[in-house]
Every structure is written in structure tokens, then in C-alpha cells.
Write a protein that holds these residues in place. Structure first.
Motif, short mmCIF file in Angstrom:
data_model
loop_
_atom_site.label_atom_id
_atom_site.label_comp_id
_atom_site.label_asym_id
_atom_site.label_seq_id
_atom_site.Cartn_x
_atom_site.Cartn_y
_atom_site.Cartn_z
N PRO A 1 23.63 -49.98 -30.82
CA PRO A 1 23.19 -51.02 -29.66
C PRO A 1 21.72 -50.29 -29.08
N LEU A 2 20.96 -51.24 -28.63
CA LEU A 2 19.82 -50.99 -27.95
C LEU A 2 19.82 -51.75 -26.72
N ARG A 3 19.49 -50.57 -25.61
CA ARG A 3 19.85 -51.05 -24.19
C ARG A 3 18.38 -51.18 -23.44
N LEU A 4 18.26 -52.34 -22.72
CA LEU A 4 17.26 -52.41 -21.83
C LEU A 4 17.76 -51.99 -20.48
N LEU A 5 17.31 -50.94 -19.81
CA LEU A 5 17.83 -50.81 -18.38
C LEU A 5 17.19 -51.49 -17.35
N SER A 6 16.06 -51.95 -17.38
CA SER A 6 15.29 -52.58 -16.34
C SER A 6 14.22 -53.48 -17.08
N ALA A 7 14.62 -54.73 -17.55
CA ALA A 7 13.62 -55.43 -18.14
C ALA A 7 12.22 -55.82 -17.47
N ALA A 8 11.37 -55.58 -18.54
CA ALA A 8 9.85 -56.04 -17.91
C ALA A 8 9.31 -57.24 -18.63
N PRO A 9 8.49 -58.01 -18.22
CA PRO A 9 7.59 -58.81 -19.17
C PRO A 9 7.12 -58.35 -20.35
N SER A 10 6.59 -57.25 -20.36
CA SER A 10 6.07 -56.47 -21.54
C SER A 10 6.84 -56.54 -22.69
N GLN A 11 8.53 -56.58 -22.47
CA GLN A 11 9.36 -56.22 -23.49
C GLN A 11 9.61 -57.73 -24.02
N THR A 12 9.12 -58.59 -23.49
CA THR A 12 9.19 -60.00 -24.44
C THR A 12 8.73 -59.83 -25.63
N SER A 13 9.66 -60.08 -26.71
CA SER A 13 9.34 -59.74 -28.13
C SER A 13 10.34 -60.08 -29.00
N VAL A 14 10.32 -59.96 -30.30
CA VAL A 14 11.42 -60.21 -31.29
C VAL A 14 11.82 -58.69 -31.73
N TYR A 15 13.27 -58.60 -31.71
CA TYR A 15 13.73 -57.17 -32.12
C TYR A 15 14.45 -57.41 -33.29
N PHE A 16 14.14 -56.42 -34.21
CA PHE A 16 14.80 -56.27 -35.41
C PHE A 16 15.64 -55.23 -35.57
N CYS A 17 16.89 -55.11 -36.08
CA CYS A 17 17.45 -53.93 -36.47
C CYS A 17 17.53 -53.79 -37.89
N ALA A 18 17.35 -52.44 -38.21
CA ALA A 18 17.53 -52.34 -39.72
C ALA A 18 18.43 -51.28 -40.16
N SER A 19 18.84 -51.06 -41.69
CA SER A 19 19.45 -50.13 -41.98
C SER A 19 19.16 -49.67 -43.37
N SER A 20 19.73 -48.45 -43.86
CA SER A 20 19.31 -48.13 -44.89
C SER A 20 20.15 -46.77 -45.24
N ARG A 21 20.52 -46.39 -46.72
CA ARG A 21 20.78 -45.17 -47.01
C ARG A 21 19.65 -44.38 -47.61
N LYS A 22 19.69 -42.98 -47.44
CA LYS A 22 18.47 -42.18 -47.99
C LYS A 22 17.96 -42.53 -49.37
N GLY A 23 16.77 -42.76 -49.49
CA GLY A 23 16.35 -43.06 -50.89
C GLY A 23 16.63 -44.37 -51.30
N THR A 24 16.81 -45.35 -50.39
CA THR A 24 17.18 -46.91 -51.20
C THR A 24 16.48 -47.81 -50.22
N ALA A 25 16.75 -48.90 -50.70
CA ALA A 25 16.19 -50.08 -49.87
C ALA A 25 16.50 -50.04 -48.25
N GLN A 26 15.50 -50.70 -47.30
CA GLN A 26 16.07 -50.71 -46.16
C GLN A 26 16.37 -52.32 -45.88
N TYR A 27 17.31 -52.69 -45.17
CA TYR A 27 17.53 -54.11 -44.87
C TYR A 27 17.40 -54.42 -43.41
N PHE A 28 16.98 -55.35 -43.10
CA PHE A 28 16.83 -56.16 -41.88
C PHE A 28 17.89 -57.02 -41.34
N GLY A 29 17.88 -57.23 -40.04
CA GLY A 29 19.06 -57.99 -39.50
C GLY A 29 18.28 -59.42 -39.28
N PRO A 30 18.79 -60.38 -38.61
CA PRO A 30 17.88 -61.75 -38.62
C PRO A 30 16.86 -61.92 -37.26
#
Lengths: 109, 111
Positions: free
Chosen positions: B75-104
Motif C-alpha cells: 500500500p501507498l499512503r498519502l499522509l497529508s494530500a497536496a494539489p501537487s500529488q494530483t496524478s495517476v498512480y501505477f503499482c508494478a511487480s516483478s521477479r528478479k530478471g523477469t518482466a515487470q507488470y503494471f496494475g491498471p
């Protein structure tokens, strides 16, 4: 650190045309990948291609790791190919992906 | 396999509010990471983790906290949101030496 450079930055094609996108790396790289970000923002894995050539339908990719470049070929382009194409790589023993700035492709009907 | 999942898909916050963006993967990947993407820009790494209990900062960590108590969740926590944090956030995962996959992605607006 490594730098990843993509060219061209922008590309406009007529439907049915072919294109080649290029990705250059400044240092030795492993785990090269190509992604397509579609107009809805989804990041789609196209190829995981540390070296050699792979093909998937109308798309193919070639990586020459010793010369620090990779190419993505799109043949018979379709409007659904529009979006941004990113390449990304890692240095040995690192998990972190280093991304290029992308090639923005527009395919016109 | 569901792959990498993220919730919520959209979120609107007021300045100063806190929230947690959820990310989960069911591929037993040891590496997970969070990126943000601003309009017309590339992806910038916020935080990453190479296994449960291990986290580290990326390029733009300020204003964000993470933890990794299990292999599956990051999980990613924003403790005190600011307008500069307006964005699209992507999570990703991989195993070492293999392809990385992104969430939606999660589209966050801070007013």
C-alpha cells in the motif's frame, strides 16, 4: 546511472504503414522491456526482450545488448496501435526499471 | 491469476486529507513498486520494495509512505494530500530478471 533514449519522440502514420521505434541505452542493460500505454492509460507489456528477436502478430522487437539498442517494429499499423510506446531496462543486479521518455504514436484512419 | 490489482480506480481528496492506495499481486513477485505519471509525462518511481519488510525510496518519495508486511500487498499512503500529488498512480511487480507488470492505475485528484 544509465540513460534510456527513445526516438522519434512523435510519429504520425497512415493506417497500414510500417514503422520502427528505437531505444538506446547508455550503459550495459539487462531485462529490456517494451510497453504500450493506450489512450485509456493502461500500460501493456509488449515484449520482455533482453536480447535477440521476438514476434507477436504485427509487432516484433530486436535487442542488440552489446550495441546498447533495441528496436520495435510495427507492421500494417492500425488505429488501435495509437498511444505511447515506452522502453525500459535495468542494470545488472537491480530491480528498478529505468524508462525512456516514450514515443507518441498516432495512427490515422 | 488476477495479476496486479489496484484500488480505488478514481479518488478525489481535499488538501490535507490522508488516504491509502491499495496494490496487490498474486504472482508471488518479490519486487513491487509505485510510480506516478503526470499528464504528458513519463513514469517516476516513488517507492519500491524487494521483499516483505524491505522498502526503499525512489526518485520522488516526499509526501508518501509505504510498508510491505506481506509479499502480496504494497500500500501507498498519502499522509497529508497536496494539489501537487494530483496524478495517476501505477503499482508494478516483478521477479528478479523477469518482466515487470503494471496494475491498471489509480487516478487521484487533490483539490
Amino acid at each position: 546511472g544509465i540513460q534510456v533514449e527513445q526516438s522519434p519522440p512523435d510519429l504520425i502514420l497512415q493506417e497500414g504503414a510500417n514503422s520502427t521505434l528505437r531505444c538506446n541505452f547508455s550503459d550495459s542493460v539487462n531485462n529490456l522491456q517494451w510497453f504500450h500505454q493506450n489512450p485509456w492509460g493502461q500500460l501493456i507489456n509488449l515484449f520482455y526482450i533482453p536480447s535477440g528477436t521476438k514476434q507477436n502478430g504485427r509487432l516484433s522487437a530486436t535487442t542488440v545488448a552489446t550495441e546498447r539498442y533495441s528496436l520495435l517494429y510495427i507492421s500494417s499499423s492500425q488505429t488501435t496501435d495509437s498511444g505511447v510506446y515506452f522502453c525500459a531496462g535495468r542494470m545488472d543486479s537491480s530491480y528498478k526499471l529505468i524508462f525512456g521518455s516514450g514515443t507518441r504514436l498516432l495512427v490515422r484512419p | 491469476n488476477a495479476g496486479v490489482t489496484q484500488t480505488p480506480k478514481f479518488q478525489v481528496l481535499k488538501t490535507g486529507q490522508s488516504m491509502t492506495l491499495q496494490c496487490a499481486q498474486d504472482m508471488n513477485h518479490e519486487y513491487m513498486s509505485w510510480y506516478r505519471q503526470d499528464p504528458g509525462m513519463g513514469l517516476r518511481l516513488i517507492h519500491y520494495s524487494v521483499g516483505a519488510g524491505i522498502t526503499d525510496q525512489g526518485e520522488v518519495p516526499n509526501g508518501y509512505n509505504v510498508s510491505r508486511s506481506t509479499t502480496e500487498d504494497f500500500p501507498l499512503r498519502l499522509l497529508s494530500a497536496a494539489p501537487s500529488q494530483t496524478s495517476v498512480y501505477f503499482c508494478a511487480s516483478s521477479r528478479k530478471g523477469t518482466a515487470q507488470y503494471f496494475g491498471p492505475g489509480t487516478r487521484l485528484t487533490v483539490l
